[in-house]
Design a protein around this motif. Structure first.
Motif, mmCIF file in Angstrom:
data_model
loop_
_atom_site.group_PDB
_atom_site.id
_atom_site.type_symbol
_atom_site.label_atom_id
_atom_site.label_comp_id
_atom_site.label_asym_id
_atom_site.label_seq_id
_atom_site.Cartn_x
_atom_site.Cartn_y
_atom_site.Cartn_z
ATOM 1 N N MET A 1 -0.099 17.392 3.455
ATOM 2 C CA MET A 1 0.431 16.543 2.764
ATOM 3 C C MET A 1 0.653 16.879 1.695
ATOM 4 S SD MET A 1 -1.119 11.985 2.738
ATOM 5 C CE MET A 1 -2.280 12.622 1.494
ATOM 6 N N THR A 2 1.832 15.985 1.140
ATOM 7 C CA THR A 2 2.096 15.782 -0.632
ATOM 8 C C THR A 2 2.579 14.979 -1.118
ATOM 9 O OG1 THR A 2 4.244 16.208 0.011
ATOM 10 C CG2 THR A 2 3.679 18.393 -0.085
ATOM 11 N N THR A 3 2.329 13.852 -0.691
ATOM 12 C CA THR A 3 2.468 12.879 -1.590
ATOM 13 C C THR A 3 1.112 11.818 -0.821
ATOM 14 O OG1 THR A 3 4.763 13.077 -2.382
ATOM 15 C CG2 THR A 3 3.466 10.279 -2.285
ATOM 16 N N SER A 4 0.323 10.979 -1.312
ATOM 17 C CA SER A 4 -0.811 10.243 -1.216
ATOM 18 C C SER A 4 -0.117 9.187 -1.731
ATOM 19 C CB SER A 4 -2.221 10.654 -1.580
ATOM 20 O OG SER A 4 -1.675 10.406 -3.258
ATOM 21 N N HIS A 5 -0.822 7.617 -1.034
ATOM 22 C CA HIS A 5 -0.019 6.930 -0.777
ATOM 23 C C HIS A 5 -0.964 5.221 -0.821
ATOM 24 C CE1 HIS A 5 4.549 7.752 -0.011
ATOM 25 N NE2 HIS A 5 4.108 7.971 0.681
ATOM 26 N N ASN A 6 -0.599 4.158 -1.567
ATOM 27 C CA ASN A 6 -1.824 3.251 -0.921
ATOM 28 C C ASN A 6 -1.212 2.119 -0.049
ATOM 29 O OD1 ASN A 6 -2.986 3.482 -3.495
ATOM 30 N ND2 ASN A 6 -1.023 2.551 -4.844
ATOM 31 N N VAL A 7 -2.265 2.762 0.963
ATOM 32 C CA VAL A 7 -2.060 1.957 2.489
ATOM 33 C C VAL A 7 -3.110 0.784 2.596
ATOM 34 C CG1 VAL A 7 -1.382 4.129 3.171
ATOM 35 C CG2 VAL A 7 -3.459 3.735 3.784
ATOM 36 N N ALA A 8 -2.382 0.463 3.731
ATOM 37 C CA ALA A 8 -3.440 -0.957 3.587
ATOM 38 C C ALA A 8 -3.284 -1.083 5.456
ATOM 39 C CB ALA A 8 -3.526 -2.764 3.789
ATOM 40 N N PHE A 9 -4.807 -1.160 6.901
ATOM 41 C CA PHE A 9 -4.796 -0.976 7.621
ATOM 42 C C PHE A 9 -5.452 -2.575 7.637
ATOM 43 C CE2 PHE A 9 -4.994 -0.583 11.836
ATOM 44 C CZ PHE A 9 -4.559 1.347 11.589
ATOM 45 N N LEU A 10 -4.913 -3.248 8.708
ATOM 46 C CA LEU A 10 -5.439 -4.574 9.436
ATOM 47 C C LEU A 10 -5.744 -4.934 10.817
ATOM 48 C CD1 LEU A 10 -2.081 -6.810 7.584
ATOM 49 C CD2 LEU A 10 -4.245 -5.555 6.634
ATOM 50 N N GLY A 11 -6.689 -4.491 10.778
ATOM 51 C CA GLY A 11 -7.870 -4.602 12.523
ATOM 52 C C GLY A 11 -8.186 -2.830 12.566
ATOM 53 N N LEU A 12 -9.174 -3.205 12.875
ATOM 54 C CA LEU A 12 -10.345 -1.971 12.983
ATOM 55 C C LEU A 12 -11.130 -1.356 14.322
ATOM 56 C CD1 LEU A 12 -12.266 -1.680 9.665
ATOM 57 C CD2 LEU A 12 -9.675 -0.436 10.582
ATOM 58 N N GLY A 13 -10.350 -1.710 15.877
ATOM 59 C CA GLY A 13 -10.700 -1.399 16.628
ATOM 60 C C GLY A 13 -10.776 -0.427 17.103
ATOM 61 N N VAL A 14 -11.123 -0.302 18.434
ATOM 62 C CA VAL A 14 -11.604 1.126 19.038
ATOM 63 C C VAL A 14 -10.355 1.916 18.200
ATOM 64 C CG1 VAL A 14 -13.047 0.085 21.149
ATOM 65 C CG2 VAL A 14 -10.685 0.666 21.495
ATOM 66 N N MET A 15 -9.251 1.403 18.336
ATOM 67 C CA MET A 15 -7.832 2.208 17.937
ATOM 68 C C MET A 15 -7.488 2.362 16.743
ATOM 69 S SD MET A 15 -6.724 3.451 20.877
ATOM 70 C CE MET A 15 -5.449 3.894 20.815
ATOM 71 N N GLY A 16 -7.722 1.313 15.962
ATOM 72 C CA GLY A 16 -7.336 1.333 14.172
ATOM 73 C C GLY A 16 -8.492 1.683 13.718
#
Length: 293
Positions: A1-16
């Motif tokens: 990966m060459t570019t990092s981003h500000n990311v949000a993740f909504l939902g931290l279940g068994v997949m998230g």
């Protein structure tokens, strides 16, 4: 990966939870939201530089990409359009990527709302189960405008084995429905085959070890036969989740005129499994229904 981003993740279940972890390890600056705060705090403790936010909107502020993986249509509508939802807080031209298995109708609704607000949106349901999420080997089925997908695909690659644009908004969810329809029929057929083998006095393990080399081979046969024969179902994709997915499939079929007699029948069989106490059993527990005395 060459570019990092500000990311949000909504939902931290068994997949998230593991998916967000892959984003953090790939070098992205991750802010998470989860209804259960302790789960978000645990994530932050495990991933240096990660942050948690008390609402979806707070998590989405300043993010280039906002991911979600929640339970159903109502949950998805809540984290996007509800009070303190992500959409109102997102920056112009930010992209929302939804990994929930939800209705195609809602995917189109969210895409239209995103366009109105100068945002991008992708319906991106996933296949591969918890192991696929943990190993970064998920299959992602996407519905979006091509230019939106092109921007997001390199970021999703953090946890994807395969990722493909299947068509306009809603196409990802429709593709996931095809996946679930196929799986439901496969599991029922495998359950009947194993039940027939046992009823005939055959060594079912030996039968499968032979026929898995031929035309009957499937992922379910390779990965679920041993546990099915052992009566072990405390793992994998829960029956209640499959019933939720099949309800989406059957509702869409009523809209588009598709005939799904096997899917409808298997859904009834899963209702029987739930009545046996198997709401959280793996979907392969269709075999237990046949084997009960």
């Amino acid at each position: 990966m060459t570019t990092s981003h500000n990311v949000a993740f909504l939902g931290l279940g068994v997949m998230g939870y593991p998916m967000a972890g892959h984003l953090a390890r790939a070098g992205h600056r991750v802010t998470v939201y989860n209804r259960t705060t302790a789960r978000a705090e645990k994530f932050v403790a495990q991933h240096a530089g990660a942050k948690w936010a008390p609402t979806p909107g707070a998590a989405a502020e300043g993010a280039d990409f906002v991911f979600s993986c929640v339970g159903n249509d109502d949950d998805l509508r809540s984290v996007t359009l509800g009070p303190d939802g992500a959409f109102e807080a997102m920056s112009p031209r930010a992209i929302f990527i939804d990994h929930t298995t939800a209705s195609a109708e809602l995917a189109r609704e969210l895409s239209a709302e995103a366009r109105r607000m100068d945002l991008g949106a992708i319906d991106a349901p996933i296949s591969g189960g918890q192991a696929g999420a943990e190993n970064g080997a998920l299959t992602i089925m996407c519905g979006a405008e091509p230019e939106v997908y092109a921007k997001a695909e390199p970021v999703m690659a953090s946890y994807a084995r395969a990722c493909r644009l299947m068509g306009p908004p809603g196409a990802g969810q429709l593709t996931k429905m095809v996946n679930q329809i196929a799986i439901a029929g496969l599991i029922q057929s495998l359950s009947e085959a194993l039940h027939f083998a046992r009823s005939s006095g055959l060594d079912a393990e030996a039968v499968i070890d032979l026929i898995k080399n031929g035309a009957a081979q499937s992922w379910q046969m390779e990965n679920r036969t041993t546990t099915m024969l052992a009566g072990a179902f405390d793992h994998g994709f829960a029956v209640e989740w499959m019933r939720k997915d099949l309800a989406i499939c059957l509702a869409e079929a009523r809209r588009n005129g598709a005939k799904l007699p096997v899917a409808a029948l298997v859904d009834q069989f899963y209702a029987e499994v739930e009545a046996m106490g198997g709401k959280r059993w793996d979907t392969s527990s269709l075999f237990a229904r046949l084997e009960r005395k």
